[in-house]
Structures are given as structure tokens and as C-alpha cells.
Design a protein around this motif. Structure first.
Motif, PDB file in Angstrom:
ATOM      1  N   SER A 209       0.732  -1.040  -0.124  1.00  0.00           N
ATOM      2  CA  SER A 209      -0.103   0.106   0.041  1.00  0.00           C
ATOM      3  C   SER A 209       0.961   1.258  -0.040  1.00  0.00           C
ATOM      4  N   TRP A 210       0.349   2.143  -0.596  1.00  0.00           N
ATOM      5  CA  TRP A 210       1.122   3.542  -0.912  1.00  0.00           C
ATOM      6  C   TRP A 210      -0.051   4.499  -0.835  1.00  0.00           C
ATOM      7  N   ARG A 211       0.654   5.705   0.227  1.00  0.00           N
ATOM      8  CA  ARG A 211      -0.259   6.379   0.611  1.00  0.00           C
ATOM      9  C   ARG A 211       0.498   7.880   0.820  1.00  0.00           C
ATOM     10  N   VAL A 212      -0.526   9.074   0.681  1.00  0.00           N
ATOM     11  CA  VAL A 212       0.060  10.270   1.350  1.00  0.00           C
ATOM     12  C   VAL A 212      -1.048  10.900   2.376  1.00  0.00           C
ATOM     13  N   LEU A 213      -0.554  11.277   3.233  1.00  0.00           N
ATOM     14  CA  LEU A 213      -1.578  12.130   4.210  1.00  0.00           C
ATOM     15  C   LEU A 213      -1.447  13.530   4.171  1.00  0.00           C
ATOM     16  N   ILE A 214      -2.413  14.124   3.792  1.00  0.00           N
ATOM     17  CA  ILE A 214      -2.235  15.743   3.809  1.00  0.00           C
ATOM     18  C   ILE A 214      -2.898  16.362   5.099  1.00  0.00           C
ATOM     19  N   ASP A 215      -2.133  16.836   5.743  1.00  0.00           N
ATOM     20  CA  ASP A 215      -2.712  17.216   6.998  1.00  0.00           C
ATOM     21  C   ASP A 215      -2.690  18.731   7.073  1.00  0.00           C
ATOM     22  N   ARG A 216      -3.947  19.266   7.090  1.00  0.00           N
ATOM     23  CA  ARG A 216      -4.136  20.762   6.864  1.00  0.00           C
ATOM     24  C   ARG A 216      -4.431  21.347   8.413  1.00  0.00           C
ATOM     25  N   ARG A 217      -3.515  21.119   9.402  1.00  0.00           N
ATOM     26  CA  ARG A 217      -3.803  21.863  10.584  1.00  0.00           C
ATOM     27  C   ARG A 217      -2.415  22.027  11.173  1.00  0.00           C
ATOM     28  N   PRO A 218      -2.446  23.077  12.054  1.00  0.00           N
ATOM     29  CA  PRO A 218      -3.429  23.599  12.375  1.00  0.00           C
ATOM     30  C   PRO A 218      -3.162  25.413  11.488  1.00  0.00           C
ATOM     31  N   ASP A 219      -2.059  25.538  10.950  1.00  0.00           N
ATOM     32  CA  ASP A 219      -1.820  26.711   9.974  1.00  0.00           C
ATOM     33  C   ASP A 219      -0.956  26.350   8.966  1.00  0.00           C
ATOM     34  N   TRP A 220      -0.801  27.240   7.965  1.00  0.00           N
ATOM     35  CA  TRP A 220      -0.317  26.619   6.867  1.00  0.00           C
ATOM     36  C   TRP A 220       1.092  26.264   6.873  1.00  0.00           C
ATOM     37  N   THR A 221       1.874  26.933   7.981  1.00  0.00           N
ATOM     38  CA  THR A 221       3.229  26.563   8.160  1.00  0.00           C
ATOM     39  C   THR A 221       3.796  25.207   8.608  1.00  0.00           C
ATOM     40  N   SER A 222       2.470  24.917   9.564  1.00  0.00           N
ATOM     41  CA  SER A 222       2.595  23.557  10.313  1.00  0.00           C
ATOM     42  C   SER A 222       1.837  22.545   9.278  1.00  0.00           C
ATOM     43  N   GLU A 223       1.095  22.860   8.227  1.00  0.00           N
ATOM     44  CA  GLU A 223       0.670  21.491   7.565  1.00  0.00           C
ATOM     45  C   GLU A 223       1.720  20.867   6.752  1.00  0.00           C
ATOM     46  N   SER A 224       1.323  19.604   6.504  1.00  0.00           N
ATOM     47  CA  SER A 224       2.164  18.938   6.026  1.00  0.00           C
ATOM     48  C   SER A 224       1.636  17.798   4.986  1.00  0.00           C
ATOM     49  N   ILE A 225       2.666  17.166   4.120  1.00  0.00           N
ATOM     50  CA  ILE A 225       2.356  15.924   3.184  1.00  0.00           C
ATOM     51  C   ILE A 225       3.130  15.014   3.745  1.00  0.00           C
ATOM     52  N   ALA A 226       2.754  13.700   4.153  1.00  0.00           N
ATOM     53  CA  ALA A 226       3.670  12.604   4.789  1.00  0.00           C
ATOM     54  C   ALA A 226       3.208  11.463   3.711  1.00  0.00           C
ATOM     55  N   TRP A 227       4.231  10.788   3.388  1.00  0.00           N
ATOM     56  CA  TRP A 227       4.379   9.559   2.548  1.00  0.00           C
ATOM     57  C   TRP A 227       4.491   8.407   3.339  1.00  0.00           C
ATOM     58  N   TYR A 228       3.926   7.321   3.029  1.00  0.00           N
ATOM     59  CA  TYR A 228       3.825   6.089   3.685  1.00  0.00           C
ATOM     60  C   TYR A 228       3.760   4.692   2.519  1.00  0.00           C
ATOM     61  N   LYS A 229       4.577   3.803   3.092  1.00  0.00           N
ATOM     62  CA  LYS A 229       4.601   2.508   2.420  1.00  0.00           C
ATOM     63  C   LYS A 229       4.156   1.470   3.286  1.00  0.00           C
ATOM     64  N   ASP A 230       3.285   1.045   3.193  1.00  0.00           N
ATOM     65  CA  ASP A 230       2.464  -0.373   4.222  1.00  0.00           C
ATOM     66  C   ASP A 230       2.302   0.399   5.262  1.00  0.00           C
ATOM     67  N   GLY A 231       1.967   1.494   5.468  1.00  0.00           N
ATOM     68  CA  GLY A 231       1.546   2.395   6.786  1.00  0.00           C
ATOM     69  C   GLY A 231       2.882   2.850   7.454  1.00  0.00           C
ATOM     70  N   ASN A 232       3.925   2.654   6.960  1.00  0.00           N
ATOM     71  CA  ASN A 232       5.252   3.299   7.531  1.00  0.00           C
ATOM     72  C   ASN A 232       5.467   4.644   6.784  1.00  0.00           C
ATOM     73  N   GLU A 233       5.596   5.571   7.673  1.00  0.00           N
ATOM     74  CA  GLU A 233       6.041   7.059   7.145  1.00  0.00           C
ATOM     75  C   GLU A 233       7.644   6.969   6.769  1.00  0.00           C
ATOM     76  N   TYR A 234       7.832   7.535   5.480  1.00  0.00           N
ATOM     77  CA  TYR A 234       9.044   7.725   5.074  1.00  0.00           C
ATOM     78  C   TYR A 234       9.657   9.035   4.685  1.00  0.00           C
ATOM     79  N   HIS A 235       8.675   9.942   4.309  1.00  0.00           N
ATOM     80  CA  HIS A 235       9.160  11.268   3.953  1.00  0.00           C
ATOM     81  C   HIS A 235       7.945  12.092   4.251  1.00  0.00           C
ATOM     82  N   ARG A 236       8.356  13.424   4.540  1.00  0.00           N
ATOM     83  CA  ARG A 236       7.363  14.490   4.911  1.00  0.00           C
ATOM     84  C   ARG A 236       8.037  15.831   4.311  1.00  0.00           C
ATOM     85  N   VAL A 237       6.958  16.751   4.126  1.00  0.00           N
ATOM     86  CA  VAL A 237       7.228  17.992   3.686  1.00  0.00           C
ATOM     87  C   VAL A 237       6.283  18.743   4.422  1.00  0.00           C
ATOM     88  N   THR A 238       6.623  20.100   4.936  1.00  0.00           N
ATOM     89  CA  THR A 238       5.715  21.040   5.639  1.00  0.00           C
ATOM     90  C   THR A 238       5.548  22.304   4.706  1.00  0.00           C
TER      91      THR A 238
END
Length: 284
Positions: free
Chosen positions: A197-226
Motif C-alpha cells: 500500500s502507498w499513501r499520502v496523508l495531507i494534514d491541514r492543521r493548524p496553520d499553513w506553516t505547520s501543515e504537511s504532506i507525509a508519504w507512507y509505504k505499508d503504513g510506515n512513514e518515510y518522507h514529509r514536507v511541511t
């Protein structure tokens, strides 16, 4: 706890006309899904997908995208198969672009996930093969140029390597905030060509500088950009606060993988097979 649950759910899933995982226990609602139901050899659902017919000539790729059951079909077992074909020296393949668009909502989390496997050809027979599962900003359909439209690559892999890459592209090219044409990316090993399984989780909380995009393979995060790393609210919003759509494709050749060679094989052994694609929202 949330991500531990997601990892366990991904690991426990099986593939046989598979439904997307149920994450409702952690507040996620499945707002769109494709499970590729249909008879063996039939067309993907054109209510959900635009099957592209074009020579994109992007990235110096070699393939022609065609609407043919030789390059994109339903397996009959609840999966989509995208199969590059070498037809007398002409490489044909498939690119499916989603008709469904979604915009990650302010104050919420959005998951986009697919379960994917690859054909069993050896690495030596996959030179130039470039499968991808990704998101593109819908503004490109309204005339915005790439990469200003925003692009989130959830999974790319090249040349039969069992390494998955997750990347964003944004702003201007060449150069710019996302260092185009490279983008801002990370990678992870996946070990084999079986289902993952391959996933991104886009977290739009609580303000734009703290928001993030995180990448997962089989439920394990391997990359994140804020948003703070991008450091430009307008550019960040092109990635996380604007309409997006899903793309599934297998390219052949191009600047990144290089050209196919005499050992490169098309057919089932170089396919990308997809069990489901799903979008979830967690409104909190």
C-alpha cells in the motif's frame, strides 16, 4: 496510535476484489473509491477515468498512450492492469486520469491510498519502465502551467528497482522553490514486486506553516514536507488547498529512467496492477 492502526490495517488486507481499508474507527470517512470491478479483459470504468490517447512527449518518454485492452484492462478479479507493450519497436502503454477531483479541507486530514503490485520481469528486463501513482492539480486543466499547478507523486519506481519514490513538484521550472526538475522527494525500499500500500496523508492543521504532506509505504512513514519548508503560502496552497485528481500510468523511457534497451520486455512481466484507489477525509 492512529498511524499504528493504519499500518496494521494495510498489512492485514488481502487482494480478491478487495475493498479499501476501513479507517472509520479513527475518524476517517471514505469519500471516494475505485475497486476495479468488472469482467476480465473489460475496459476501466470511463465514468471514473479518462483513458488518455496521446503522445505526451514529456520528459523525453518513448511511449504512446492508447485506449486499448492490450495496455489497460480489468483483470476480472477486482484489479486494474496497466501493461506496456513493445509492438514492433513502438512502445504503447496506458495513462488513466481520474474524473473525480477533491480539495483537502482546511482543518482536516486527507488520505489518498492505493494498493499496487508490479510484474515479475527481472530488473534487467525493465530498463526504461516507469510506473507511477500520483496527483496533479486540476488547475492544469484550466490552463495553469506545470509545475505551478502542483504535483504530488505518491509512488514512482524505475527500471525494476524495488525502491519507491515520493515527490512534490511546484512553483516554476527550472529551479524555484521545489528545485525543478528534481522536485522535493524521499524514497523507501519495498523489497519485492508483490502487493504494497502507498499513501499520502495531507494534514491541514493548524496553520499553513505547520501543515504537511507525509508519504507512507505499508503504513510506515518515510518522507514529509511541511508548509514551512516551502515558505510560500500561495505555492503551498497549490499542493494542498486546491483541487487534485489521481493519475495511474506506466511510462517508458524518459530523462529519469533512461531509454529502454534490447533486453527491455513489455507485457505482463512489466505491468502495474492496482487493487484499489481510495480517498478519505478526517474532519475532526
Amino acid at each position: 496510535m492512529l498511524f499504528k492502526f493504519l499500518a496494521l490495517a494495510a498489512a492485514a488486507a488481502t487482494v480478491s476484489a478487495e475493498n479499501p481499508p476501513d479507517y472509520s474507527g479513527y475518524g476517517f470517512e471514505n469519500i471516494w473509491a475505485e475497486t476495479f470491478e468488472g469482467g476480465a479483459g473489460s475496459s476501466p470504468n470511463t465514468n471514473n477515468w479518462n483513458i488518455i490517447q496521446s503522445d505526451f512527449n514529456q520528459n523525453n518518454e518513448w511511449e504512446h498512450y492508447v485506449n486499448s485492452r492490450s495496455t489497460s484492462q480489468l483483470s476480472g478479479g477486482g484489479t486494474l492492469q496497466i501493461v506496456p507493450q513493445n509492438e514492433n519497436g513502438q512502445w504503447n502503454s496506458a495513462r488513466l486520469e481520474g474524473t473525480y477531483t477533491f480539495t483537502p479541507r482546511d482543518g482536516s486530514q486527507t488520505i489518498v491510498e492505493a494498493k499496487i503490485k508490479f510484474g515479475g520481469n527481472s530488473q534487467g528486463n525493465k530498463q526504461g519502465i516507469w510506473p507511477a501513482f500520483w496527483l496533479l492539480g486540476d488547475s492544469i486543466r484550466q490552463g495553469t502551467q506545470w509545475p505551478a499547478c502542483g504535483e504530488i507523486d505518491i509512488l514512482e519506481t524505475v527500471n525494476g528497482l524495488t525502491t519507491g519514490y515520493g515527490t512534490i513538484h511546484c512553483d516554476v521550472a527550472p529551479g524555484g522553490i521545489c528545485d525543478e526538475y528534481n522536485g522535493i522527494g524521499g524514497n523507501t525500499a519495498f523489497g519485492d514486486n508483490d502487493w504494497h500500500s502507498w499513501r499520502v496523508l495531507i494534514d491541514r492543521r493548524p496553520d499553513w506553516t505547520s501543515e504537511s504532506i507525509a508519504w507512507y509505504k505499508d503504513g510506515n512513514e518515510y518522507h514529509r514536507v511541511t508548509g514551512g519548508r516551502i515558505n510560500n503560502e500561495g505555492v503551498w496552497n497549490s499542493l494542498v488547498a486546491s483541487p487534485l485528481y489521481v493519475i495511474l500510468n506506466v511510462a517508458v523511457g524518459g530523462d529519469w529512467p533512461g531509454v529502454p534497451n534490447g533486453s527491455t520486455l513489455g507485457g505482463w512481466g512489466s505491468e502495474m496492477e492496482v487493487a484499489y484507489v481510495a480517498v478519505y477525509d478526517n474532519p475532526f
